[in-house]
Write a protein that holds these residues in place. Structure first.
Motif, PDB file in Angstrom:
ATOM      1  N   LEU A 122      34.991   3.037   1.212  1.00  0.00           N
ATOM      2  CA  LEU A 122      34.835   4.452   1.530  1.00  0.00           C
ATOM      3  C   LEU A 122      33.621   4.995   0.796  1.00  0.00           C
ATOM      4  O   LEU A 122      33.430   4.734  -0.401  1.00  0.00           O
ATOM      5  CB  LEU A 122      36.081   5.238   1.109  1.00  0.00           C
ATOM      6  CG  LEU A 122      37.372   4.964   1.878  1.00  0.00           C
ATOM      7  CD1 LEU A 122      38.516   5.799   1.291  1.00  0.00           C
ATOM      8  CD2 LEU A 122      37.207   5.280   3.354  1.00  0.00           C
ATOM      9  N   LEU A 123      32.821   5.746   1.519  1.00  0.00           N
ATOM     10  CA  LEU A 123      31.637   6.383   0.962  1.00  0.00           C
ATOM     11  C   LEU A 123      31.589   7.834   1.418  1.00  0.00           C
ATOM     12  O   LEU A 123      32.047   8.146   2.525  1.00  0.00           O
ATOM     13  CB  LEU A 123      30.362   5.686   1.448  1.00  0.00           C
ATOM     14  CG  LEU A 123      30.043   4.293   0.908  1.00  0.00           C
ATOM     15  CD1 LEU A 123      28.955   3.653   1.747  1.00  0.00           C
ATOM     16  CD2 LEU A 123      29.589   4.379  -0.537  1.00  0.00           C
ATOM     17  N   HIS A 130      43.027  14.428   0.028  1.00  0.00           N
ATOM     18  CA  HIS A 130      41.902  13.879  -0.732  1.00  0.00           C
ATOM     19  C   HIS A 130      41.925  12.370  -0.522  1.00  0.00           C
ATOM     20  O   HIS A 130      42.884  11.686  -0.891  1.00  0.00           O
ATOM     21  CB  HIS A 130      42.055  14.204  -2.215  1.00  0.00           C
ATOM     22  CG  HIS A 130      40.784  14.038  -3.001  1.00  0.00           C
ATOM     23  ND1 HIS A 130      40.096  12.832  -3.057  1.00  0.00           N
ATOM     24  CD2 HIS A 130      40.067  14.920  -3.753  1.00  0.00           C
ATOM     25  CE1 HIS A 130      39.018  12.983  -3.806  1.00  0.00           C
ATOM     26  NE2 HIS A 130      38.975  14.233  -4.241  1.00  0.00           N
ATOM     27  N   ALA A 131      40.867  11.846   0.080  1.00  0.00           N
ATOM     28  CA  ALA A 131      40.839  10.434   0.470  1.00  0.00           C
ATOM     29  C   ALA A 131      40.951   9.496  -0.723  1.00  0.00           C
ATOM     30  O   ALA A 131      41.516   8.407  -0.603  1.00  0.00           O
ATOM     31  CB  ALA A 131      39.565  10.138   1.256  1.00  0.00           C
ATOM     32  N   ARG A 132      40.435   9.900  -1.884  1.00  0.00           N
ATOM     33  CA  ARG A 132      40.566   9.031  -3.067  1.00  0.00           C
ATOM     34  C   ARG A 132      42.031   8.824  -3.422  1.00  0.00           C
ATOM     35  O   ARG A 132      42.486   7.703  -3.634  1.00  0.00           O
ATOM     36  CB  ARG A 132      39.834   9.650  -4.252  1.00  0.00           C
ATOM     37  CG  ARG A 132      39.986   8.869  -5.566  1.00  0.00           C
ATOM     38  CD  ARG A 132      39.651   9.744  -6.752  1.00  0.00           C
ATOM     39  NE  ARG A 132      40.523  10.912  -6.800  1.00  0.00           N
ATOM     40  CZ  ARG A 132      40.179  12.074  -7.353  1.00  0.00           C
ATOM     41  NH1 ARG A 132      38.976  12.243  -7.860  1.00  0.00           N
ATOM     42  NH2 ARG A 132      41.035  13.080  -7.377  1.00  0.00           N
ATOM     43  N   ILE A 165      40.491  -1.828  -1.068  1.00  0.00           N
ATOM     44  CA  ILE A 165      39.869  -0.539  -0.742  1.00  0.00           C
ATOM     45  C   ILE A 165      38.964  -0.173  -1.900  1.00  0.00           C
ATOM     46  O   ILE A 165      39.415  -0.119  -3.054  1.00  0.00           O
ATOM     47  CB  ILE A 165      40.913   0.577  -0.543  1.00  0.00           C
ATOM     48  CG1 ILE A 165      41.946   0.198   0.513  1.00  0.00           C
ATOM     49  CG2 ILE A 165      40.219   1.890  -0.158  1.00  0.00           C
ATOM     50  CD1 ILE A 165      43.126   1.169   0.584  1.00  0.00           C
ATOM     51  N   VAL A 166      37.702   0.057  -1.599  1.00  0.00           N
ATOM     52  CA  VAL A 166      36.761   0.525  -2.606  1.00  0.00           C
ATOM     53  C   VAL A 166      36.422   1.976  -2.289  1.00  0.00           C
ATOM     54  O   VAL A 166      36.043   2.286  -1.155  1.00  0.00           O
ATOM     55  CB  VAL A 166      35.467  -0.317  -2.628  1.00  0.00           C
ATOM     56  CG1 VAL A 166      34.472   0.255  -3.638  1.00  0.00           C
ATOM     57  CG2 VAL A 166      35.785  -1.771  -2.946  1.00  0.00           C
ATOM     58  N   ALA A 202      35.504  -6.188   7.862  1.00  0.00           N
ATOM     59  CA  ALA A 202      34.933  -5.266   6.880  1.00  0.00           C
ATOM     60  C   ALA A 202      34.543  -3.962   7.546  1.00  0.00           C
ATOM     61  O   ALA A 202      33.880  -3.957   8.576  1.00  0.00           O
ATOM     62  CB  ALA A 202      33.715  -5.892   6.199  1.00  0.00           C
ATOM     63  N   VAL A 203      34.961  -2.857   6.944  1.00  0.00           N
ATOM     64  CA  VAL A 203      34.631  -1.521   7.436  1.00  0.00           C
ATOM     65  C   VAL A 203      34.017  -0.725   6.293  1.00  0.00           C
ATOM     66  O   VAL A 203      34.549  -0.703   5.180  1.00  0.00           O
ATOM     67  CB  VAL A 203      35.887  -0.777   7.954  1.00  0.00           C
ATOM     68  CG1 VAL A 203      35.525   0.656   8.367  1.00  0.00           C
ATOM     69  CG2 VAL A 203      36.519  -1.518   9.112  1.00  0.00           C
ATOM     70  N   ILE A 204      32.884  -0.102   6.564  1.00  0.00           N
ATOM     71  CA  ILE A 204      32.281   0.865   5.647  1.00  0.00           C
ATOM     72  C   ILE A 204      32.381   2.207   6.342  1.00  0.00           C
ATOM     73  O   ILE A 204      31.899   2.355   7.466  1.00  0.00           O
ATOM     74  CB  ILE A 204      30.802   0.533   5.359  1.00  0.00           C
ATOM     75  CG1 ILE A 204      30.639  -0.911   4.909  1.00  0.00           C
ATOM     76  CG2 ILE A 204      30.237   1.499   4.327  1.00  0.00           C
ATOM     77  CD1 ILE A 204      31.308  -1.256   3.624  1.00  0.00           C
ATOM     78  N   GLY A 205      33.012   3.175   5.708  1.00  0.00           N
ATOM     79  CA  GLY A 205      33.201   4.416   6.438  1.00  0.00           C
ATOM     80  C   GLY A 205      33.433   5.637   5.571  1.00  0.00           C
ATOM     81  O   GLY A 205      33.618   5.543   4.351  1.00  0.00           O
TER      82      GLY A 205
END
Length: 370
Positions: free
Chosen positions: A264-265, A349-351, A330-331, A312-315
């Motif tokens: 997650l970014l 809150h996604a975190r 999950i990063v 792999a997903v970057i999102g």
């Protein structure tokens, strides 16, 4: 009354609805009905809802409506008024871990469960019949009239390969109009393309070289990634200290275990530069999930995640609600960023929800901060 199943619909409601399942007896009574349906929790189905048809999901339990005091509103059901499931959608079923996660998020955020499910069903085209893709292939015969542009196209063609028009035009350095002209001339013929496959990242495609102070952190990250258990690690470091290369080791650990990974970014950080760094380390770019991707690509990624093909997903924060078949790590990069807060519809809150998802799905979570 025949067999019924509880169906959850992606609407502003916090309850399931009972629908009849068409069985063998129904088919004998009415041969015009569709095939006998065998439904299980997680299956996506099409059902009548009011005057519309909606896509819902077979839930793993019945959820009764409650009033403002938290008391269940129980009303007797007239069996004659129950409607039947129309058909089952040809997509992978929603995993049980996703259903449990949706329920947790709904309860914690005081949101209707149907609205959480709407987030999990955000790729509308994924639930529509998949259309065949067509390209062009070489017939083996040259057109009567040749031009330099046509010569360029024919020079890159082989008899047994199907090209998309855009890829062939790009490879030959011509416009797609040249391709259309060759089709009209009979040199090229329309042919069905093979289904697209997702490139798979390789854990050890490139071995990184770590500084002495990074080695222990990288070793711990690798352990979190391949432990197949829930644990949370905090990776703290100033900008430019190499945090990305270090948490890439957690991703490598999960990939080694054959599991899926999610990074997650904040949406503003979803750049080509980051995707290229991932490609350099793991051999291919990951699937990229954010608000700017088109509906077709969104559907392709959703299906790929659901059937396990996408590893792999970057999102952005919404990527947390994709239907991962087997999520291993999950990063949450820049975990302190305010962009992880959603303040419309379902407020979360996604975190924090990433930690919950890791707990429910028995996977590692890495929080990277500066």
């Amino acid at each position: 009354m025949g067999e019924t199943v509880p169906i959850l619909l992606p609407v502003l409601l916090n309850q399931t609805y009972d629908y009849l399942v068409k069985g063998e007896a129904d088919l004998l009574a009415d041969p015009e009905l569709d095939q006998d349906l065998s439904l299980s929790p997680g299956d996506f189905v099409r059902v009548p809802f009011g005057r519309q048809e909606r896509i819902g999901i077979v839930w793993h339990k019945t959820i009764e409506p409650i009033d403002e005091h938290g008391v269940v509103i129980s009303k007797p059901i007239d069996p004659s008024k129950l409607k039947a499931v129309i058909d089952k959608i040809d997509v992978p079923p929603l995993p049980m871990v996703s259903m449990k996660f949706a329920e947790w998020v709904a309860n914690y955020t005081l949101s209707p469960l149907g609205m959480v499910m709407r987030m999990m069903m955000s790729a509308k085209q994924a639930f529509q019949p998949q259309k065949p893709r067509f390209g062009v292939s070489y017939t083996g015969s040259k057109p009567t009239r040749m031009t330099p542009a046509r010569e360029k196209v024919l020079s890159v063609l082989t008899n047994d390969f199907v090209w998309t028009k855009t890829n062939l035009a790009s490879e030959a350095g011509v416009s797609t109009a040249v391709i259309d002209g060759l089709v009209k001339a009979g040199a090229l013929v329309q042919a069905e393309l093979a289904p697209e496959t997702m490139a798979r990242p390789r854990a050890n495609f490139q071995q990184p070289e770590f500084k002495e102070e990074q080695i222990e952190a990288a070793h711990r990250m690798r352990g979190i990634g391949n432990s197949n258990a829930f644990q949370v690690g905090l990776l703290d470091g100033v900008t430019g200290s190499g945090k990305t290369e270090v948490y890439f080791e957690a991703i490598a650990g999960a990939l080694e275990a054959g599991r899926q990974v999610l990074v997650l970014l904040p949406e503003i950080s979803l750049t080509n530069q980051f995707l290229e760094r991932f490609q350099t380390r793991f051999g291919c770019k990951p699937a990229s999930w954010h608000s700017a991707i088109g509906e077709g690509e969104r559907a392709r990624i959703w299906r790929g995640v659901a059937n396990g093909e996408v590893k792999a997903v970057i999102g952005a924060r919404s990527a947390l609600f994709l239907p991962y078949q087997d999520l291993g790590i999950i990063v949450v990069d820049e975990e302190h960023d305010a962009g992880y807060k959603q303040e419309t519809n379902v407020m979360y809150h996604a975190r924090d929800m990433a930690v919950v998802r890791g707990s429910i799905g028995k996977c590692g979570v890495v929080l990277a901060s500066a």
